[in-house]
Design an enzyme around this catalytic site. Sequence first.
Site, PDB file in Angstrom:
ATOM      1  CE  LYS B 125      17.241  26.381  -1.886  1.00 23.24           C
ATOM      2  NZ  LYS B 125      17.051  27.593  -1.092  1.00 23.24           N
ATOM      3  CD  GLU B 210      14.185  24.517 -11.495  1.00 24.50           C
ATOM      4  OE1 GLU B 210      13.553  24.532 -10.432  1.00 24.50           O
ATOM      5  OE2 GLU B 210      15.179  25.232 -11.700  1.00 24.50           O
ATOM      6  CG  HIS B 245      25.382  26.958 -11.912  1.00 22.43           C
ATOM      7  ND1 HIS B 245      24.454  27.262 -12.886  1.00 22.43           N
ATOM      8  CD2 HIS B 245      25.878  25.747 -12.238  1.00 22.43           C
ATOM      9  CE1 HIS B 245      24.389  26.263 -13.737  1.00 22.43           C
ATOM     10  NE2 HIS B 245      25.240  25.338 -13.372  1.00 22.43           N
ATOM     11  NE  ARG B 302      22.187  34.404   1.096  1.00 19.58           N
ATOM     12  CZ  ARG B 302      22.024  33.389   0.253  1.00 19.58           C
ATOM     13  NH1 ARG B 302      21.558  32.247   0.691  1.00 19.58           N
ATOM     14  NH2 ARG B 302      22.327  33.517  -1.019  1.00 19.58           N
TER      15      ARG B 302
END
Lengths: 186, 527
Positions: B125, B210, B245, B302
Amino acid sequence: MSSAYKATSQASLHVSVNGAPEITVKLSNKPPFLPNGTAHYVALGGHEGLLIDADGKQERVFACLRDAQENRWDVWFQGATHSVVVTDPNAKKSKSARRDSAAKSASNSPDIKAPMPGTILQIKAAIGDNVSAGQTLLIMESMKMEMTLNAATAGVVKEIRCQNGQMVEMGAVLIQIQPDTTQPNT
Amino acid sequence: MAKKGSEQQPIQKVLIANRGEIALRIGKTLQAMGKTVVALCSDIDITAPHVVAANEVIHLPGNTSAETYLQTEKILAAAKAHGVDAVHPGYGFLSENADFARACQDSGIVFIGPSPEAIDAMGDKIRAKALMQTAGVPVVPGWSGDSNTPLDVLSKEAEKIGYPILVKAAAGGGGKGMRLVHQPSDLAAALEAAAREAQKAFGDARVFLEKYIVRPRHVEFQIFGDAQGNTVHLFERECSIQRRHQKIIEESPSPCLTPELRTKMGDAAVKAAKAIGYTNAGTVEFIVGQDGGFYFLEVNTRLQVEHPVTEMVTHMDLVRLQMLIAEGRSLPFTQSDLQQDGHAIECRLYAEDPQNQFLPSTGKIVVYRPPEGPNIRMDSGVREGTEVSIFYDPMLAKLITWGKTRGECLSTMQWALQNTVILGVNHNANFLQQILHHPQFIIGNIHTHFLDEETLAPLQATQNLEAIALAAGIASLQNSGSQSLPGQSQSSDRSKDGSQDDHNPWLQGGEWRALASVPSRSEGRPS
């Protein structure tokens, strides 16, 4: 064979729906209706049935036993699942006896039990540790979700009955706690 | 991956390296295309729907994912032994494992997905974000660096970004290894927990920080690229309704996108895909602030769980498109040929107990009646009799509905959920209904904190407790007669009931009458 009744049977059961106060349901496997008869039921086989009220309105219903000990059923009716406990007041094992045994098994024990089957990830206590209420004692994982198990009460770790990586069954006692009697217990 | 130029490579036999609903769903398209489907099967999955539906089966001894569906070497060896031309990884398991994709390639087996290089580039990421930044795709402010960075440096970086911040796994996805931190004092514990979860889930403990966008929306774009260099997007999916999440309700189109914003984000998604030379199906995830600002989140390399909503509004079969691309053919359309038709919503049905902290629920599915009707699709991985185990994801099925408008689609979904009967394990159908009936959801005012901030009202419950009591009473009487010892009932093995046991009058007839129902002595009587 569906309409060939061999004998008339009647039963009277105590039923609690979604934790509401018990109601008594009287059932018969044979006509006639009582004048105020509320409903009649047609078994469709398997776990499915049709409930037909006095006005002829019908509803599909499904039932599934979830806990044989408690005789607790899940009943699907009108788009929702309801939790229902059925007791037969005439059954050999009296209700109070059942209640006592249930109370015994689900006592307010301070022991740490597995809330569901899973794998032990981390044990955060050792035998002899003094623990406080709310303290995290164990981390386990089930279906890829982590959960933390905390001490319900202050006490001393008496016994640890699991190890890292071990798979445990639901309800298994994982850690035994000797409650701290010097502190007020709620 | 059809990496080697545009040479065409017909695929006849496909191994689906997955299980559950996605294995079934992929298999349906493959079989409709005339392909041979090879399934994987762990010990307990021996009679699972995805195994039963396949043309050939590879048995992997054991039950945990690590012993079975993650066994790259065993799977590859078996694939070769079965002479498969391609492997479809589905989602989860090996779907984003670049080494596996590479190993397939090296064995001359087509990996139905992007190139290993693209998986690698997006799987990390931190690298992905840097790459996108360079390509001119907007990203969320944050920090990433060496995994040995001391806490005080991280604390300073966190302050610089500004709380609240998210700690995320570098190799993460699906909410695993992610922690939200509201205040500096919680940072250390969150870092530790996220790293541990990340290590466990992905074998990589690295995390990054983040900025946390307040009340963001999660909007993702479905992308497709072919080996000829054509890249398109199939519009967005709004996935803002999440619990811990994890997405639970998705829809397309997003109620929050204007046509202008949709065009801008679609262009950015295509730009992101082109930046990594993306082939096959992928998803570019963005978060959208309340001001309409959007930021790159990650690329999922995917087929997504929620791909059916895209299929419903584009009338395309995404697995079929994946196959075309994997065979080296070019996309049969261009961006200007594409449009969204109507509205689609997906609800994920999980075996979990909303009444008890959403703990996963295990056990045998005794009754399973999916809803049926026009514009209703149920992608299930289970059926009546399936044992829901602790070993795999607790998702039972995905319910998808379509309508000309969002309102029409929503009311079909409400009806469909109301007519979904699943008994034997606890599940979240009622919880989903509560969300669908929430006034803010109905007007499309949703964000990823919706479930944390909004209070869900219980649905209007039936007043007819007698009817429920009657049904349970009869079921109980039937059950107690069908067993010899009280308290040892086997509710799930009642198929033989009714044909035997002449001593139980409750099993003889087909009809029962309620004579009366009154409150029990103990309660409800005036004293």
